[in-house]
Write a protein that holds these residues in place. Sequence first.
Motif, PDB file in Angstrom:
ATOM      1  N   ARG A  79      53.119  65.480  64.204  1.00 30.95           N
ATOM      2  CA  ARG A  79      53.304  66.902  63.914  1.00 30.95           C
ATOM      3  C   ARG A  79      54.463  67.321  63.291  1.00 30.95           C
ATOM      4  NH1 ARG A  79      48.997  69.622  66.422  1.00 30.95           N
ATOM      5  NH2 ARG A  79      50.215  71.465  66.219  1.00 30.95           N
ATOM      6  N   ASP A  80      55.506  66.464  63.489  1.00 28.87           N
ATOM      7  CA  ASP A  80      56.838  66.897  62.912  1.00 28.87           C
ATOM      8  C   ASP A  80      56.593  66.749  61.301  1.00 28.87           C
ATOM      9  OD1 ASP A  80      57.952  67.640  65.408  1.00 28.87           O
ATOM     10  OD2 ASP A  80      58.671  65.586  65.496  1.00 28.87           O
ATOM     11  N   ALA A  81      55.842  65.976  60.948  1.00 26.61           N
ATOM     12  CA  ALA A  81      55.701  65.658  59.464  1.00 26.61           C
ATOM     13  C   ALA A  81      54.647  66.600  58.816  1.00 26.61           C
ATOM     14  CB  ALA A  81      55.228  64.250  59.239  1.00 26.61           C
ATOM     15  N   GLY A  82      53.994  67.466  59.681  1.00 29.94           N
ATOM     16  CA  GLY A  82      53.060  68.365  58.888  1.00 29.94           C
ATOM     17  C   GLY A  82      51.629  67.880  59.308  1.00 29.94           C
ATOM     18  N   ALA A  99      55.332  64.205  52.914  1.00 31.21           N
ATOM     19  CA  ALA A  99      54.940  64.592  51.554  1.00 31.21           C
ATOM     20  C   ALA A  99      53.371  64.485  51.259  1.00 31.21           C
ATOM     21  CB  ALA A  99      55.499  63.514  50.512  1.00 31.21           C
ATOM     22  N   MET A 100      52.746  63.563  51.701  1.00 28.85           N
ATOM     23  CA  MET A 100      51.148  63.588  51.721  1.00 28.85           C
ATOM     24  C   MET A 100      50.625  64.643  52.384  1.00 28.85           C
ATOM     25  SD  MET A 100      48.913  60.172  52.193  1.00 28.85           S
ATOM     26  CE  MET A 100      48.901  60.188  54.353  1.00 28.85           C
ATOM     27  N   ALA A 101      51.048  64.859  53.444  1.00 30.23           N
ATOM     28  CA  ALA A 101      50.494  66.092  54.362  1.00 30.23           C
ATOM     29  C   ALA A 101      50.744  67.262  53.727  1.00 30.23           C
ATOM     30  CB  ALA A 101      51.113  66.083  55.747  1.00 30.23           C
ATOM     31  N   ALA A 102      51.653  67.513  53.030  1.00 33.86           N
ATOM     32  CA  ALA A 102      51.989  68.793  52.200  1.00 33.86           C
ATOM     33  C   ALA A 102      50.926  68.876  50.772  1.00 33.86           C
ATOM     34  CB  ALA A 102      53.629  68.947  51.777  1.00 33.86           C
ATOM     35  N   ALA A 103      50.777  67.801  50.116  1.00 34.59           N
ATOM     36  CA  ALA A 103      50.009  67.711  49.143  1.00 34.59           C
ATOM     37  C   ALA A 103      48.469  68.038  49.532  1.00 34.59           C
ATOM     38  CB  ALA A 103      50.147  66.419  48.579  1.00 34.59           C
ATOM     39  N   ALA A 104      48.236  67.375  50.767  1.00 39.75           N
ATOM     40  CA  ALA A 104      46.665  67.618  51.131  1.00 39.75           C
ATOM     41  C   ALA A 104      46.651  68.861  51.530  1.00 39.75           C
ATOM     42  CB  ALA A 104      46.722  66.607  52.246  1.00 39.75           C
ATOM     43  N   GLU A 105      47.567  69.511  51.897  1.00 39.43           N
ATOM     44  CA  GLU A 105      47.304  70.986  52.668  1.00 39.43           C
ATOM     45  C   GLU A 105      47.253  71.962  51.494  1.00 39.43           C
ATOM     46  OE1 GLU A 105      47.427  73.737  55.629  1.00 39.43           O
ATOM     47  OE2 GLU A 105      48.115  71.645  56.276  1.00 39.43           O
ATOM     48  N   LYS A 106      48.153  71.707  50.223  1.00 41.31           N
ATOM     49  CA  LYS A 106      47.991  72.430  49.212  1.00 41.31           C
ATOM     50  C   LYS A 106      46.538  72.379  48.288  1.00 41.31           C
ATOM     51  CE  LYS A 106      50.606  72.832  44.572  1.00 41.31           C
ATOM     52  NZ  LYS A 106      51.604  72.634  43.961  1.00 41.31           N
ATOM     53  N   ASN A 107      46.096  71.024  48.706  1.00 38.26           N
ATOM     54  CA  ASN A 107      44.470  70.825  47.926  1.00 38.26           C
ATOM     55  C   ASN A 107      43.703  71.694  48.742  1.00 38.26           C
ATOM     56  OD1 ASN A 107      43.211  69.260  45.920  1.00 38.26           O
ATOM     57  ND2 ASN A 107      42.251  68.308  47.936  1.00 38.26           N
ATOM     58  N   GLY A 108      43.866  72.029  50.010  1.00 35.24           N
ATOM     59  CA  GLY A 108      43.081  72.742  50.918  1.00 35.24           C
ATOM     60  C   GLY A 108      42.097  71.602  51.622  1.00 35.24           C
ATOM     61  N   THR A 109      42.680  70.610  51.778  1.00 38.62           N
ATOM     62  CA  THR A 109      42.255  69.291  52.673  1.00 38.62           C
ATOM     63  C   THR A 109      43.380  68.979  53.533  1.00 38.62           C
ATOM     64  OG1 THR A 109      42.747  67.683  51.006  1.00 38.62           O
ATOM     65  CG2 THR A 109      40.301  68.636  50.796  1.00 38.62           C
ATOM     66  N   PRO A 110      43.554  69.731  54.781  1.00 35.35           N
ATOM     67  CA  PRO A 110      44.915  69.341  55.530  1.00 35.35           C
ATOM     68  C   PRO A 110      44.290  68.230  56.300  1.00 35.35           C
ATOM     69  CG  PRO A 110      43.657  71.421  56.366  1.00 35.35           C
ATOM     70  CD  PRO A 110      43.203  71.090  54.903  1.00 35.35           C
ATOM     71  N   LEU A 111      45.402  67.523  56.760  1.00 38.98           N
ATOM     72  CA  LEU A 111      45.064  66.247  57.477  1.00 38.98           C
ATOM     73  C   LEU A 111      45.317  66.376  58.976  1.00 38.98           C
ATOM     74  CD1 LEU A 111      47.459  63.737  55.159  1.00 38.98           C
ATOM     75  CD2 LEU A 111      44.767  64.423  55.140  1.00 38.98           C
ATOM     76  N   VAL A 112      44.420  65.585  59.670  1.00 39.17           N
ATOM     77  CA  VAL A 112      44.377  65.859  61.215  1.00 39.17           C
ATOM     78  C   VAL A 112      44.406  64.363  61.694  1.00 39.17           C
ATOM     79  CG1 VAL A 112      43.364  66.424  63.164  1.00 39.17           C
ATOM     80  CG2 VAL A 112      43.157  67.779  61.107  1.00 39.17           C
ATOM     81  N   SER A 113      45.352  63.966  62.588  1.00 39.29           N
ATOM     82  CA  SER A 113      45.688  62.590  63.166  1.00 39.29           C
ATOM     83  C   SER A 113      44.485  62.401  64.194  1.00 39.29           C
ATOM     84  CB  SER A 113      47.013  62.291  63.607  1.00 39.29           C
ATOM     85  OG  SER A 113      46.955  61.120  64.163  1.00 39.29           O
ATOM     86  N   TRP A 114      43.728  61.538  64.415  1.00 38.99           N
ATOM     87  CA  TRP A 114      42.860  61.430  65.137  1.00 38.99           C
ATOM     88  C   TRP A 114      43.543  60.351  66.158  1.00 38.99           C
ATOM     89  CZ3 TRP A 114      38.338  63.618  66.960  1.00 38.99           C
ATOM     90  CH2 TRP A 114      37.809  62.882  67.888  1.00 38.99           C
ATOM     91  N   SER A 115      44.243  59.246  65.582  1.00 45.88           N
ATOM     92  CA  SER A 115      44.842  58.211  66.344  1.00 45.88           C
ATOM     93  C   SER A 115      45.775  57.722  65.668  1.00 45.88           C
ATOM     94  CB  SER A 115      43.719  57.060  66.933  1.00 45.88           C
ATOM     95  OG  SER A 115      44.318  56.079  67.795  1.00 45.88           O
ATOM     96  N   ALA A 116      46.991  57.462  66.215  1.00 50.01           N
ATOM     97  CA  ALA A 116      48.156  56.909  65.466  1.00 50.01           C
ATOM     98  C   ALA A 116      48.595  55.482  66.228  1.00 50.01           C
ATOM     99  CB  ALA A 116      49.333  57.942  65.265  1.00 50.01           C
ATOM    100  N   PHE A 117      50.037  55.530  66.559  1.00 49.50           N
ATOM    101  CA  PHE A 117      50.575  54.378  67.422  1.00 49.50           C
ATOM    102  C   PHE A 117      49.743  54.131  68.471  1.00 49.50           C
ATOM    103  CE2 PHE A 117      53.252  52.824  70.751  1.00 49.50           C
ATOM    104  CZ  PHE A 117      53.513  51.515  70.494  1.00 49.50           C
ATOM    105  N   ARG A 118      49.279  52.958  68.987  1.00 50.14           N
ATOM    106  CA  ARG A 118      48.830  52.406  70.064  1.00 50.14           C
ATOM    107  C   ARG A 118      49.501  51.094  70.569  1.00 50.14           C
ATOM    108  NH1 ARG A 118      43.572  53.772  67.751  1.00 50.14           N
ATOM    109  NH2 ARG A 118      43.187  51.503  67.614  1.00 50.14           N
ATOM    110  N   GLY A 119      49.843  51.145  71.796  1.00 47.72           N
ATOM    111  CA  GLY A 119      50.650  49.922  72.344  1.00 47.72           C
ATOM    112  C   GLY A 119      49.642  48.932  72.579  1.00 47.72           C
TER     113      GLY A 119
END
Length: 356
Positions: A79-82, A99-119
């Motif tokens: 979330r700290d990366a947008g 940077a990728m999140a900002a570009a996707a947001e500008k395109n009108g297709t914001p990114l959502v993380s469903w799952s990231a790091f898993r131990g």
Amino acid sequence: MRRPPAPRAFLLAVVLGLGMLGTPGGGPGPVAGVGPLPECRLDDILTEPRGYDDWAITQVDWILTLGRDYRPPDLVNVRDAGVRGSGLIRKVAFDDLEAMAAAAEKNGTPLVSWSAFRGYNQQLKLFNGYAGWNGERYTNFDGAVTFSARPGHSEHQTGLTIDFVGVGDTGLTSNWEVTPTGGWMARNAWKYGWLMSYPQGKKGVTCYRYEPWHYRYVGRDLAAKIHDSGLTIREYLWAHYTQVDPACVALPPPPLQTPGTPRSCALAAPTPTPEPQSTAASTTEPTGAPSSLPPAETPAASVPGSPTSGPAATPSTAPTGVLGQALPIGVGVVLAVAALLAFWLWRSSGRARRRW
């Protein structure tokens, strides 16, 4: 009598010798992987290289495992990366993710993380659920391994992988690539260092079903090379970086439904290092972050699919040569000494001629 000029060979030897004294004797840059690409077989081989600083070129697949205790030291909140949603990602990927999140947001297709790091333990619970572990045996093991990684074998454990969805998505869907957000990612993610690990029609080489939501960060430079090659991450890393003894990989795998012990099969060669990344993200390791292997593994609990530790890969050194130094340094020493001795003899002969 005028003294003749010093032979050019002497001066050239001095320059070469002194120049080689300043040549570093460290390990080589990227080297060829062991190749050819192994078939999709289940095994528990400790991947190599697997140091935290080798993040871009660390391979995990059906064969290669990170081990139980691999946990990156620099995890931060997505979330700290947008990026919307939740999860942790390595700091080395933060700037490009932002940077990728900002570009996707500008395109009108914001990114959502469903799952990231898993131990490791989280992946174990997830896999056992998919594979239908009932306390005695798996009821869906063969099906589960095609879409869920066994613990230790998941790219999510590297801290460099995110399963993305779009705003309003209620889960991971096989047609996500044709959605506005999924389509934008498929076309543009590589420009920011992110690649789809398991593209469509590549199950024969990736071993996993098509996952249009699953992206791994490898840095902009390496991502561009992999993208331009037309290969998957697995194919490219095995061909260029993965350093595991093929003979060791060819050994029969351990029983799949009992605790296994990962084996160390590292080649007796210096660990390759990734080429410099074009983004500042590759240099943002926090002070004090480990630069070698993860901590020594502890014995795994007696649960199915839980490998225990194997012997750590033996670190290799640069080849040594003259005077016990790395070869370039040793040659430089010899050339410099020989040049100085020749110059001294030349001066002495000049003095003798004048006295005569």
